[in-house]
Scaffold this motif. Structure first.
Motif, PDB file in Angstrom:
ATOM      1  N   SER A 107      -6.993  -2.589  -4.029  1.00 52.83           N
ATOM      2  CA  SER A 107      -6.801  -3.948  -4.064  1.00 52.83           C
ATOM      3  C   SER A 107      -7.820  -4.450  -4.986  1.00 52.83           C
ATOM      4  O   SER A 107      -8.621  -3.995  -5.681  1.00 52.83           O
ATOM      5  CB  SER A 107      -7.509  -4.551  -2.680  1.00 52.83           C
ATOM      6  OG  SER A 107      -8.798  -4.091  -2.518  1.00 52.83           O
ATOM      7  N   ALA A 108      -7.311  -5.675  -5.525  1.00 51.20           N
ATOM      8  CA  ALA A 108      -7.856  -6.425  -6.525  1.00 51.20           C
ATOM      9  C   ALA A 108      -8.394  -7.608  -6.122  1.00 51.20           C
ATOM     10  O   ALA A 108      -7.655  -8.357  -5.122  1.00 51.20           O
ATOM     11  CB  ALA A 108      -6.908  -6.595  -7.825  1.00 51.20           C
ATOM     12  N   ALA A 137      -2.287  -3.736  -7.231  1.00 47.98           N
ATOM     13  CA  ALA A 137      -3.458  -3.888  -6.543  1.00 47.98           C
ATOM     14  C   ALA A 137      -3.507  -5.514  -6.172  1.00 47.98           C
ATOM     15  O   ALA A 137      -4.050  -5.721  -4.944  1.00 47.98           O
ATOM     16  CB  ALA A 137      -4.487  -3.618  -7.503  1.00 47.98           C
ATOM     17  N   ILE A 138      -2.896  -6.372  -6.964  1.00 46.36           N
ATOM     18  CA  ILE A 138      -2.819  -7.719  -6.517  1.00 46.36           C
ATOM     19  C   ILE A 138      -2.072  -7.930  -5.232  1.00 46.36           C
ATOM     20  O   ILE A 138      -2.327  -8.589  -4.275  1.00 46.36           O
ATOM     21  CB  ILE A 138      -2.259  -8.649  -7.599  1.00 46.36           C
ATOM     22  CG1 ILE A 138      -3.158  -8.718  -8.805  1.00 46.36           C
ATOM     23  CG2 ILE A 138      -2.121 -10.054  -7.267  1.00 46.36           C
ATOM     24  CD1 ILE A 138      -2.697  -9.242  -9.963  1.00 46.36           C
ATOM     25  N   GLY A 139      -0.871  -7.155  -5.191  1.00 41.98           N
ATOM     26  CA  GLY A 139       0.055  -7.135  -3.887  1.00 41.98           C
ATOM     27  C   GLY A 139      -0.607  -6.729  -2.858  1.00 41.98           C
ATOM     28  O   GLY A 139      -0.573  -7.373  -1.450  1.00 41.98           O
ATOM     29  N   ILE A 140      -1.527  -5.726  -3.129  1.00 39.57           N
ATOM     30  CA  ILE A 140      -2.321  -5.257  -1.703  1.00 39.57           C
ATOM     31  C   ILE A 140      -2.955  -6.389  -1.238  1.00 39.57           C
ATOM     32  O   ILE A 140      -3.156  -6.465   0.028  1.00 39.57           O
ATOM     33  CB  ILE A 140      -2.954  -3.939  -2.065  1.00 39.57           C
ATOM     34  CG1 ILE A 140      -2.103  -2.825  -2.507  1.00 39.57           C
ATOM     35  CG2 ILE A 140      -4.038  -3.412  -1.106  1.00 39.57           C
ATOM     36  CD1 ILE A 140      -2.691  -1.548  -2.947  1.00 39.57           C
ATOM     37  N   SER A 141      -3.898  -6.894  -2.079  1.00 40.97           N
ATOM     38  CA  SER A 141      -4.697  -7.971  -1.455  1.00 40.97           C
ATOM     39  C   SER A 141      -4.126  -9.259  -1.071  1.00 40.97           C
ATOM     40  O   SER A 141      -4.429  -9.590   0.168  1.00 40.97           O
ATOM     41  CB  SER A 141      -5.552  -8.445  -2.824  1.00 40.97           C
ATOM     42  OG  SER A 141      -6.516  -7.467  -3.186  1.00 40.97           O
ATOM     43  N   MET A 142      -2.883  -9.527  -1.695  1.00 44.76           N
ATOM     44  CA  MET A 142      -2.117 -10.937  -0.878  1.00 44.76           C
ATOM     45  C   MET A 142      -1.535 -10.051   0.486  1.00 44.76           C
ATOM     46  O   MET A 142      -1.313 -11.006   1.201  1.00 44.76           O
ATOM     47  CB  MET A 142      -0.851 -10.987  -1.984  1.00 44.76           C
ATOM     48  CG  MET A 142      -1.273 -11.629  -3.304  1.00 44.76           C
ATOM     49  SD  MET A 142       0.143 -11.805  -4.477  1.00 44.76           S
ATOM     50  CE  MET A 142       1.492 -12.644  -3.508  1.00 44.76           C
ATOM     51  N   GLU A 155       0.910  -1.366  -0.047  1.00 46.71           N
ATOM     52  CA  GLU A 155       0.119   0.006   0.004  1.00 46.71           C
ATOM     53  C   GLU A 155       0.827   1.279  -0.043  1.00 46.71           C
ATOM     54  O   GLU A 155       0.534   2.378  -0.733  1.00 46.71           O
ATOM     55  CB  GLU A 155      -1.104  -0.104   1.344  1.00 46.71           C
ATOM     56  CG  GLU A 155      -2.070   1.122   1.300  1.00 46.71           C
ATOM     57  CD  GLU A 155      -2.823   1.142   2.449  1.00 46.71           C
ATOM     58  OE1 GLU A 155      -3.732   1.917   2.429  1.00 46.71           O
ATOM     59  OE2 GLU A 155      -2.415   0.331   3.322  1.00 46.71           O
ATOM     60  N   ASP A 156       1.926   1.511   0.748  1.00 48.93           N
ATOM     61  CA  ASP A 156       2.649   2.568   0.751  1.00 48.93           C
ATOM     62  C   ASP A 156       3.382   2.558  -0.541  1.00 48.93           C
ATOM     63  O   ASP A 156       3.727   3.628  -1.143  1.00 48.93           O
ATOM     64  CB  ASP A 156       3.984   2.357   1.790  1.00 48.93           C
ATOM     65  CG  ASP A 156       3.368   2.458   3.410  1.00 48.93           C
ATOM     66  OD1 ASP A 156       2.302   2.737   3.418  1.00 48.93           O
ATOM     67  OD2 ASP A 156       4.001   1.966   4.197  1.00 48.93           O
ATOM     68  N   VAL A 157       3.959   1.384  -1.118  1.00 45.98           N
ATOM     69  CA  VAL A 157       4.667   1.462  -2.440  1.00 45.98           C
ATOM     70  C   VAL A 157       3.695   2.150  -3.515  1.00 45.98           C
ATOM     71  O   VAL A 157       4.144   2.835  -4.371  1.00 45.98           O
ATOM     72  CB  VAL A 157       5.176   0.109  -2.871  1.00 45.98           C
ATOM     73  CG1 VAL A 157       5.628   0.043  -4.340  1.00 45.98           C
ATOM     74  CG2 VAL A 157       6.091  -0.436  -1.919  1.00 45.98           C
ATOM     75  N   ALA A 158       2.483   1.740  -3.492  1.00 50.42           N
ATOM     76  CA  ALA A 158       1.425   2.208  -4.497  1.00 50.42           C
ATOM     77  C   ALA A 158       1.212   3.634  -4.362  1.00 50.42           C
ATOM     78  O   ALA A 158       1.059   4.502  -5.086  1.00 50.42           O
ATOM     79  CB  ALA A 158       0.129   1.431  -4.291  1.00 50.42           C
ATOM     80  N   LEU A 159       1.325   4.361  -2.986  1.00 56.50           N
ATOM     81  CA  LEU A 159       1.159   5.670  -2.665  1.00 56.50           C
ATOM     82  C   LEU A 159       2.282   6.282  -3.215  1.00 56.50           C
ATOM     83  O   LEU A 159       2.054   7.363  -3.859  1.00 56.50           O
ATOM     84  CB  LEU A 159       1.150   5.789  -1.135  1.00 56.50           C
ATOM     85  CG  LEU A 159       1.194   7.303  -0.551  1.00 56.50           C
ATOM     86  CD1 LEU A 159      -0.239   7.798  -0.901  1.00 56.50           C
ATOM     87  CD2 LEU A 159       1.402   7.039   0.913  1.00 56.50           C
TER      88      LEU A 159
END
Length: 475
Positions: free
Chosen positions: A240-241, A458-463, A223-227
């Motif tokens: 998330s996905a 998005a996949i990484g956030i869900s994982m 989530e931080d990396v996505a930010l």
């Protein structure tokens, strides 16, 4: 706090940016034995934090990253701070401009705490440095273990809670390897052929290869990396996905060299993913290794000699040459490898031409076909075949053993699963899969088609929500 938590707390007025910056600076000095940092930006960081607090108190709208302290790998230009590349010839080099990515983050409200340690010239995967001003970076989960590289200092700084996020660079795994070994998350964004498919502008970064290099954000969580990615690209933050219905490729060539402890952690993570509805597609990429052997290093050795002089000229250092840098290299492993950069011959020129026009296109075509024909969203693998190994303070990088087998090259072993995707320019992320019985982090990696960066995040956030984050190291 994570980066996402910190920016929200500052925006809500629950946390002063100045207090946060001062706290992290003090903590960073207290854990300086990890050698995460090469230089600090104390006065400027505090000054910017005060301005963020004043902006909030005035009621004005804050930018996305307002008050977020970050660290920047020491091969990424920061105006007014040295960009040393952890190499003696550049110890006092101060560029005249910020790198493009640094400008993007500063404009979004980020605060640069300082410059993070790295493997000398980004030419290795240990961050075991022999230059006295850089030193040997140490893993917060076990200070006798290496931190990975070349973005090792950024990985350590985030894991040791010196900063909630930061920047690394990745040519063949240099964001994802230290992220995995330090129990955090990292993104290598799309590079493609180095042109229009490139996600981030690489201007102002000490180069190795213009067709392989990229800056990559690193954080405690995906989530931080996505930010950070959203701030750099000026797009919405990835959400998330769904995991149910996700198809992940499992190529044998990414799994045939794995330590038993790492494999155990990976299998446990995969069992959770399967229970959540993920389908694993066991199809190999049979020619990847042979094509990579004809491509990867030939690109780096050829392009470094061309790209470095251009970088120095643009950064205000016309007196620095590749030969001067090579003569002063401190790390034995870097000195040996860098000799290939200085060698120019018709045979080398032809090998480079073949790598660019024949072998890399063949690799890219194979990856593109793999995703399309098998209808897989990403390739899943252990980020590294081993968890962090003991520091080799005499040679810097030597050999390792997999499951008690014969000694094998440490560098080649740790880049094994990250390098193929790097060569063809597809995006990749890593996040924690869990920990070994000895308490060392294990990274799980996803590589996707060019341009699928947001989907991977998005996949990484869900994982991450399924697998959980790691406990803090005892800093």
């Amino acid at each position: 706090m994570t980066a996402s938590e910190a920016v929200k707390a500052i925006a809500d007025g629950r946390l002063s940016a100045e207090t946060y910056v001062r706290t992290l600076l003090a903590h960073g000095k207290a854990v300086s034995g990890y050698n995460a940092m090469i230089s600090w930006n104390d006065e400027q960081a505090i000054k910017v934090a005060r301005s963020i607090d004043a902006l909030r108190q005035s009621g004005q709208q804050l930018p996305l990253l307002a008050g977020l302290p970050i660290v920047v790998k020491d091969n990424i230009n920061t105006k007014g701070l040295p960009t040393t590349g952890a190499t003696p010839a550049l110890e006092h080099f101060v560029p005249t401009n910020d790198a493009w990515v640094v400008t993007r983050l500063i404009e979004a409200g980020a605060i640069v705490l300082g410059k993070a340690n790295m493997h000398e010239l980004a030419f290795g995967i240990t961050t075991t440095n022999f230059a006295s001003f850089a030193g040997i970076a140490k893993n917060p989960y076990d200070s006798t273990r290496m931190v990975g590289g070349s973005s090792g200092g950024t990985g350590v700084a985030i894991a040791a809670r010196i900063a909630p996020g930061g920047l690394g660079t990745d040519t063949g795994g240099s964001v994802r390897i230290p992220a995995a070994l330090n129990g955090i998350a990292g993104l290598r964004p799309s590079v493609g052929n180095g042109g229009k498919e490139r996600r981030y502008d690489g201007t102002g970064v000490l180069p190795l290869s213009h067709t392989r290099d990229t800056v990559g954000p690193m954080g405690r969580t995906v989530e931080d990396v996505a930010l950070l990615d959203a701030a750099i690209t000026r797009t919405d933050v990835a959400d998330s996905a769904p995991l149910r219905g996700l198809r992940l490729g499992i190529p044998t060539t990414y799994w045939d060299v794995v330590d038993a402890e790492v494999l155990s952690v990976m299998k446990a993570a995969m069992a959770k993913l399967e229970h959540a509805g993920v389908t694993f597609v066991e199809v190999d990429l049979p020619n990847v290794r042979s094509l990579a052997a004809k491509t990867g290093f030939r690109l780096v050795f050829h392009e470094a000699a061309l790209d470095m002089p251009k970088y120095f000229a643009a950064s205000g250092a016309t007196d620095i040459t590749v030969e001067r840098i090579a003569a002063a290299i401190a790390n034995p492993d870097v000195k040996a490898g860098f000799q290939a950069v200085l060698q120019r011959s018709p045979a080398n020129e032809q090998e480079y031409a073949n790598a660019v026009s024949v072998f890399r296109p063949a690799m890219r075509a194979q990856f593109d076909a793999y995703f399309k024909i098998n209808a897989v969203d990403a390739i899943l693998s252990p980020t590294t075949p081993l968890a962090a190994v003991h520091i080799d303070a005499e040679k810097g990088s030597s050999t390792v053993s997999i499951n008690g087998g014969p000694p094998v090259n440490e560098f080649e072993t740790f880049i094994r699963n990250c390098d193929p995707g790097s060569i063809v320019g597809i995006p990749g992320i890593t996040l924690p899969a869990g920990m070994t019985e000895g308490g060392l982090p294990v990274g799980i990696s996803l590589d996707g088609p060019v341009g699928s960066d947001r989907q991977l995040l998005a996949i990484g956030i869900s994982m991450e929500r399924l697998l959980g984050t790691l406990p803090s190291p005892k800093t």
